[in-house]
Each structure stands twice: as structure tokens, then as C-alpha cells.
Write an enzyme that holds these catalytic residues in place. Structure first.
Site, short mmCIF file in Angstrom:
data_model
loop_
_atom_site.label_atom_id
_atom_site.label_comp_id
_atom_site.label_asym_id
_atom_site.label_seq_id
_atom_site.Cartn_x
_atom_site.Cartn_y
_atom_site.Cartn_z
NE ARG A 173 0.62 26.76 -36.63
CZ ARG A 173 2.02 25.93 -36.57
NH1 ARG A 173 1.10 25.28 -37.60
NH2 ARG A 173 2.73 25.92 -35.79
CD GLU A 208 13.43 19.92 -31.92
OE1 GLU A 208 13.13 18.64 -31.38
OE2 GLU A 208 11.97 20.58 -32.33
#
Length: 182
Positions: A66, A103
Site C-alpha cells: 500500500r 509478530e
């Protein structure tokens, strides 16, 4: 539209919350409605381009994917070059590569080193600042290429995830600009 509050309201009104995506408990911030609205997309492009000009950037680095969508029109509007930072293995030829932690695992991004030079002032552009891992890796790539980071500009910062705190040492005084903080 020049009023900052009006721009923020417009941008917020075009960001859709998608619960439990990509996994249960996550509230995904979908910017595709914003991109589909030419007035909102133009306001976003203009606001980010103003930051690029204000901070004296000569190039924009856009983070896959993006950051490409936002960074390319911002570069055109600001009159500067655009450099894509891609996931590892996507760019042909010689690249600089930087690993970073996610993560759940790790990843790598890369850039063509010859696209950046000493003396370049680079604004890193992305849609969302979350934990800051990808942005930190991009900062390291820009610095390793010999360019100077003039700042980091994002559409929105997820403040509760602490990315800003993580990035402050890497930015070394360069600004972190978020149009929206959620």
C-alpha cells in the site's frame, strides 16, 4: 479542502473497519473505500505531498504494497522520485536487503541500492504505522544506501501498538507524521 479537521474527517469517513481480519480479535482498517473516492484520495495525496515538500525530501520510498499505492502519486504531486521497497526476491539485480521481526516470525525487504545516493533526502511513505518493524527496516535500508531519512509519513498510526516509540531512535530526530492517529 484545506482545513486539517475537514481532511481528517473526510479520511476517517472513508476508512472501513473489518472485524476479525486477518484473524479473530483484529480490527482491520480497510483503506480501499478511501482509494475509490477520488476526492478523498486527492486530499490524502495532497496532504502527504505537502509533508514531503515541507521536510525537503528529494525522493520517496514506498513500502510494499500500500505504500506503493500512496507513495507514487505523492511523488508525482511533490515533484520527487519514487523508490519501491519490496519483499525479498521481488527486485531484479543487485539489492540491499534488511531482515526484521514480525509478530509471528520474520521477513525481509529490499531496495535497489543504486536508486538512492548520498545527498538524497528520503521520506518513507506507508499507509499504516503499527508496531514499526517494516518502517524500521526501511529506515535502515535508506541509511545503508547512504541517503538521509527526512521523515516517515503515514495515513494512520495505530498508537496503541507503540510503533512511534520503537522508531524514535532509528529516526534520529527526523519527524514521524501521521495524518490520523487511532
Amino acid at each position: 479542502m484545506t482545513d486539517t479537521a475537514d481532511i481528517k474527517d473526510l479520511l476517517l469517513s472513508r476508512i472501513r473497519d473489518v472485524p476479525d481480519h486477518p484473524e479473530p480479535g483484529v480490527m482491520f482498517k480497510d483503506i480501499t473505500p478511501l482509494l475509490a473516492d477520488p476526492g478523498a484520495f486527492t486530499a490524502l495525496t495532497d496532504a502527504l505531498a505537502e509533508l514531503v515538500v515541507r521536510h525537503g525530501a528529494t525522493k520517496i520510498v514506498g513500502l510494499e504494497a500500500r505504500g506503493f499505492i500512496l507513495g507514487a502519486p505523492v511523488a508525482v504531486r511533490a515533484g520527487v522520485g519514487f523508490i519501491p521497497v519490496r519483499k525479498a526476491g521481488k527486485l531484479p539485480g543487485a539489492t540491499l536487503r534488511q531482515a526484521y521481526d514480525l509478530e509471528y516470525g520474520s521477513a525481509e525487504i529490499e531496495v535497489h541500492a543504486e536508486d538512492l545516493a548520498s545527498g538524497d533526502r528520503v521520506m518513507i511513505v506507508d499507509d499504516v504505522l503499527a508496531t514499526g518493524g517494516t518502517a524500521e527496516a526501511a529506515i535502515q535500508l535508506v541509511q545503508r544506501a547512504g541517503a538521509v531519512v527526512s521523515g516517515l509519513a503515514v495515513l494512520m498510526e495505530l498508537g496503541f501498538l507503540g510503533g512511534r516509540t520503537r522508531l524514535e531512535p532509528a529516526l534520529a530526530g527526523a519527524p514521524l507524521e501521521a495524518l490520523l492517529t487511532i
